[in-house]
Design a protein around this motif. Structure first.
Motif, PDB file in Angstrom:
ATOM      1  N   PHE A 317      50.459  50.573  28.189  1.00  0.00           N
ATOM      2  CA  PHE A 317      50.204  49.875  29.448  1.00  0.00           C
ATOM      3  C   PHE A 317      50.177  48.367  29.251  1.00  0.00           C
ATOM      4  N   TRP A 318      50.427  47.663  30.357  1.00  0.00           N
ATOM      5  CA  TRP A 318      50.197  46.228  30.460  1.00  0.00           C
ATOM      6  C   TRP A 318      48.837  46.009  31.108  1.00  0.00           C
ATOM      7  N   ILE A 319      48.202  44.881  30.803  1.00  0.00           N
ATOM      8  CA  ILE A 319      46.995  44.446  31.505  1.00  0.00           C
ATOM      9  C   ILE A 319      47.392  43.239  32.349  1.00  0.00           C
ATOM     10  N   ALA A 320      47.129  43.294  33.641  1.00  0.00           N
ATOM     11  CA  ALA A 320      47.551  42.209  34.530  1.00  0.00           C
ATOM     12  C   ALA A 320      46.390  41.698  35.368  1.00  0.00           C
ATOM     13  N   LYS A 321      46.416  40.406  35.604  1.00  0.00           N
ATOM     14  CA  LYS A 321      45.426  39.741  36.456  1.00  0.00           C
ATOM     15  C   LYS A 321      45.990  39.630  37.864  1.00  0.00           C
ATOM     16  N   ASN A 322      45.249  40.145  38.835  1.00  0.00           N
ATOM     17  CA  ASN A 322      45.681  40.110  40.227  1.00  0.00           C
ATOM     18  C   ASN A 322      44.968  38.979  40.964  1.00  0.00           C
ATOM     19  N   SER A 323      45.260  38.834  42.253  1.00  0.00           N
ATOM     20  CA  SER A 323      44.620  37.790  43.069  1.00  0.00           C
ATOM     21  C   SER A 323      44.071  38.396  44.359  1.00  0.00           C
ATOM     22  N   TRP A 324      43.550  39.632  44.241  1.00  0.00           N
ATOM     23  CA  TRP A 324      42.989  40.327  45.399  1.00  0.00           C
ATOM     24  C   TRP A 324      41.477  40.459  45.290  1.00  0.00           C
ATOM     25  N   SER A 325      40.839  39.520  44.646  1.00  0.00           N
ATOM     26  CA  SER A 325      39.391  39.438  44.451  1.00  0.00           C
ATOM     27  C   SER A 325      38.946  40.368  43.327  1.00  0.00           C
ATOM     28  N   PRO A 326      37.780  40.101  42.755  1.00  0.00           N
ATOM     29  CA  PRO A 326      37.259  40.972  41.691  1.00  0.00           C
ATOM     30  C   PRO A 326      36.927  42.381  42.167  1.00  0.00           C
ATOM     31  N   SER A 327      36.933  42.609  43.483  1.00  0.00           N
ATOM     32  CA  SER A 327      36.646  43.957  43.986  1.00  0.00           C
ATOM     33  C   SER A 327      37.820  44.900  43.769  1.00  0.00           C
ATOM     34  N   PHE A 328      39.002  44.345  43.543  1.00  0.00           N
ATOM     35  CA  PHE A 328      40.181  45.183  43.342  1.00  0.00           C
ATOM     36  C   PHE A 328      40.237  45.686  41.908  1.00  0.00           C
ATOM     37  N   GLY A 329      40.571  46.956  41.752  1.00  0.00           N
ATOM     38  CA  GLY A 329      40.853  47.496  40.428  1.00  0.00           C
ATOM     39  C   GLY A 329      39.708  47.360  39.451  1.00  0.00           C
ATOM     40  N   GLU A 330      40.047  46.986  38.227  1.00  0.00           N
ATOM     41  CA  GLU A 330      39.080  46.863  37.143  1.00  0.00           C
ATOM     42  C   GLU A 330      38.607  45.410  37.065  1.00  0.00           C
TER      43      GLU A 330
END
Length: 355
Positions: A317-330
């Motif tokens: 797997f890849w680990i990716a940083k999103n921009s949908w707030s810390p409530s999203f995902g892990e």
């Protein structure tokens, strides 16, 4: 000493000597909403209670009671979808849950969030070296383990400016790695000012974002804060104390192994990928669903920052940083299958910067 050893040594050195906090924006403790195991258990009173908690948790406000009722109806539809997804993939590590966008219809999500302009490699594109010459590639790696290299997760909210958040994230990490200093660039400056082929909150291009920073620089967030009124030209002129990039390059060939080596030698990488209906509800585990290729499930393109990789239960797997707030995902990040170009996350537009 090879390139990887050098980078790790430098990052470890400044982590110890400077003693910066891991992030200047600690992630808040978002509530993990308990949802029923089956749709039959989602009775009207449960929906009302969940929606009240959702409104409070995310500070949701609606223009009128009619808008609120519409949002609650969409919320219920999405929660039912989340329950079905959890049932369908109960025998895997993948879990789905409520997040900031659970009151968005798929159409709203497509128009307001997943509207990245996809970059393509052209004759005048700068191409990165085909494969950095690295030895002893680690089986797993995560730039978050190197203090002050990956900043806190932001929330693009109702603004389709993922390209700006990704550009800011990649530059932030590159600057921190090279200069041993923690730098928080202004995402708002990019969304307001990096026009060209971009349209601010209505979508834009990662490449055009990098080009803007190359030509004009990007300032500290404290000097150009979020939610500032747009179209004020005084804020979009070139300013002092801005950070510039000397270049930005597409990774070619865009294969998993080359991306992996570039990640190790240059730092976090900008990528774009197809977002599906199931991904928008992602909560934890390794996302491995290829439903983005089904037209009814495809919502649009989105950009994120790859910060690491690994393997769990023989699944890469890849680990990716999103921009949908810390409530999203892990806590704002997600893991997605590696080596299979899932939803074109590896092949479409991986890019890195040089300061």
């Amino acid at each position: 000493m090879n390139s990887l050893t050098f980078i790790i040594s430098v990052v470890a050195l400044f982590s110890i000597s400077n003693g910066f906090p891991a992030t200047l924006f600690p992630n808040p403790e978002f509530q993990d909403f308990p949802i029923p195991d089956t749709v039959d258990e989602l009775d009207p009173s449960t929906v009302v209670q969940l929606f009240i908690e959702f409104e409070r948790e995310y500070n949701k406000e609606y223009m009128s009671p009619l808008d609120q009722a519409k949002a609650r109806s969409i919320f219920q539809f999405n929660v039912e979808n989340i329950i079905r997804l959890n049932q369908q993939y109960a025998n895997t590590s993948l879990r789905f849950g409520i997040n900031y966008y659970t009151d968005f219809s798929d159409l709203e999500f497509k128009e307001k969030v997943a509207n990245l302009h996809v970059d393509s490699v052209s004759q005048d594109s700068q191409i990165g070296e085909s494969a950095p010459n690295l030895e002893n590639i680690p089986a797993s790696f995560d730039w978050r383990d190197r203090e002050n290299t990956v900043g806190g997760v932001s929330n693009q909210g109702y603004c389709g400016c993922s390209w700006g958040f990704t550009v800011s994230s990649v530059i932030q990490s590159a600057f921190s790695i090279q200069n041993s200093k923690f730098f928080i660039p202004s995402e708002q400056q990019l969304c307001d000012c990096a026009q060209g082929g971009n349209s601010g909150c209505s979508g834009g291009s990662v490449r055009d974002g990098f080009e803007y920073v190359k030509q004009n620089g990007i300032v500290l967030e404290e000097n150009y804060q979020k939610h500032i009124e747009k179209h004020q030209e005084m804020y979009c002129v070139q300013q002092k104390d801005s950070i510039h990039v000397s270049n930005y390059k597409f990774i070619q060939p865009a294969t998993s192994s080359v991306i992996q080596k570039t990640l190790l030698s240059n730092g976090p990488i900008a990528v774009g990928f197809k977002v599906s209906n199931s991904f928008r509800h992602y909560k934890s585990g390794i996302f491995s669903l290829n439903d983005c290729e089904i037209s009814d499930n495809f919502l649009g393109w989105h950009s994120v920052t790859i910060v690491g990789y690994g393997t769990e239960n023989e699944q890469d797997f890849w680990i990716a940083k999103n921009s949908w707030s810390p409530s999203f995902g892990e806590e704002g990040f997600f893991r997605i299958s590696r080596n299979i170009d899932l939803c074109q996350i590896e092949s479409k537009m991986p890019m890195f910067v040089q300061l």
